[in-house]
Design an enzyme around this catalytic site. Structure first.
Site, mmCIF file in Angstrom:
data_model
loop_
_atom_site.group_PDB
_atom_site.id
_atom_site.type_symbol
_atom_site.label_atom_id
_atom_site.label_comp_id
_atom_site.label_asym_id
_atom_site.label_seq_id
_atom_site.Cartn_x
_atom_site.Cartn_y
_atom_site.Cartn_z
ATOM 1 N N LYS A 283 -28.606 15.973 66.357
ATOM 2 C CA LYS A 283 -28.860 15.346 67.660
ATOM 3 C C LYS A 283 -28.221 16.147 68.794
ATOM 4 O O LYS A 283 -28.807 16.286 69.874
ATOM 5 C CB LYS A 283 -28.364 13.899 67.666
ATOM 6 N N TYR B 60 -26.493 14.351 60.961
ATOM 7 C CA TYR B 60 -27.176 13.619 62.037
ATOM 8 C C TYR B 60 -26.600 13.997 63.405
ATOM 9 O O TYR B 60 -27.346 14.315 64.336
ATOM 10 C CB TYR B 60 -27.013 12.122 61.779
HETATM 11 C C1 BGC Z 1 -28.343 5.442 64.603
HETATM 12 C C2 BGC Z 1 -28.062 4.009 64.202
HETATM 13 C C3 BGC Z 1 -26.697 3.587 64.720
HETATM 14 C C4 BGC Z 1 -26.534 3.893 66.197
HETATM 15 C C5 BGC Z 1 -25.142 3.593 66.718
HETATM 16 C C6 BGC Z 1 -28.162 5.585 66.090
HETATM 17 O O1 BGC Z 1 -28.428 6.882 66.499
HETATM 18 O O2 BGC Z 1 -29.671 5.789 64.223
HETATM 19 O O3 BGC Z 1 -28.119 3.877 62.804
HETATM 20 O O4 BGC Z 1 -26.514 2.197 64.521
HETATM 21 O O5 BGC Z 1 -26.835 5.252 66.435
HETATM 22 O O6 BGC Z 1 -24.148 4.178 65.926
#
Ligand code: BGC
Length: 261
Positions: free
Chosen positions: A163, A159
């Protein structure tokens, strides 16, 4: 009085029927835009979103596609363009956190899946949308990143990598297209109360821990992200391109440094 008027603009919101995307779809429609609500599997949810927008006096239609398939992403953009006449704003919102796993005890296929949805999907949609935006001499692409384009997050390396990649894609694409009437920007939401992190905000101890990571001490609301996205897509943001706007209640300003140091 300054107001945001998107009448005559056609907007595609990927993952537009749930969570942040639903709030974006509704807010674009409230600003007068025609909204293409993309969904992958949740047809019922998409129809519900379209129905709610219609009842509120807005215009929306649902479009299905699996965005991890480049051909399907291309067809989605084509379908929206031929149904609505053009595409003025693409919001690459569809995304997933993936399951928590440390590198080494993770599953490469799961890692790749997150990359496909969170990074390649936006790329496929953007590359399909650019030619007609270029032809029309105007267009805006809003990529929804996360505070995790900046903050590492244990167990979520796919993730965070996706990003951070999407952030650099935003900048590079903005540079490529700035002379052609196209703006490319990113919005980095912090912790917003949506189904994606429901397991956290449903657990009082986990919620307390998360609140402490936010300077404002509370989770955000989907409409607080949607407002920023609609602003960036509008002509009020005509001189903004190639940058990320964090909408995070001050998560990125190190609330822990209110004391100590
Ligand atoms: C995620 C969430 C998370 C937040 C803060 C977001 O990008 O999708 O699941 O709670 O970041 O960590």
């Amino acid at each position: 009085m300054i107001s945001i008027d998107l009448q005559g603009r056609n907007v595609l919101v990927t993952g537009g029927s749930g969570g942040l995307g639903r709030a974006m779809s509704e807010m674009f429609a409230a600003a007068g835009a025609r909204v293409a609500v993309h969904y992958h599997q949740g047809q019922k949810e998409a129809e519900e979103a379209v129905g709610a927008i219609g009842e509120a006096g807005g215009m929306a239609r649902a479009f299905p596609a699996d965005l991890s398939d480049p051909a399907a992403a291309g067809h989605l953009v084509e379908n929206v363009e031929s149904a609505l006449g053009s595409l003025d704003v693409l919001v690459n919102n569809a995304g997933m956190d993936g399951r928590r796993a440390l590198v080494g005890s993770d599953d490469p296929a799961a890692w790749e899946k997150v990359l496909h949805v969170d990074l390649l999907g936006p790329y496929y949609c953007a590359r399909a949308a650019i030619p007609s935006m270029e032809k029309n001499g105007r267009g805006v692409i809003v990529n929804v990143t996360s505070v995790h384009e900046f903050i590492p997050w244990e167990g979520y390396s796919a993730y965070t990598s996706a990003k951070a990649g999407l952030s650099m894609f935003t900048k590079t694409l903005a540079q490529e297209t700035a002379g052609r009437g196209i703006r490319v920007v990113a919005v980095a939401p912090g912790a917003i109360r949506t189904p994606i992190n429901e397991a956290v905000w449903n657990d009082p101890a986990l919620l307390r821990d998360l609140d402490q990571k936010i300077s404002m001490g509370r989770l955000g609301k989907p409409e607080e992200i949607a407002r920023a996205v609609v602003f960036l897509a509008s002509d009020l943001a005509s001189y903004i391109t190639g940058t990320t706007l964090a909408v995070d209640g001050g998560m990125l300003i190190y609330p822990d440094f209110r004391h100590g140091g």
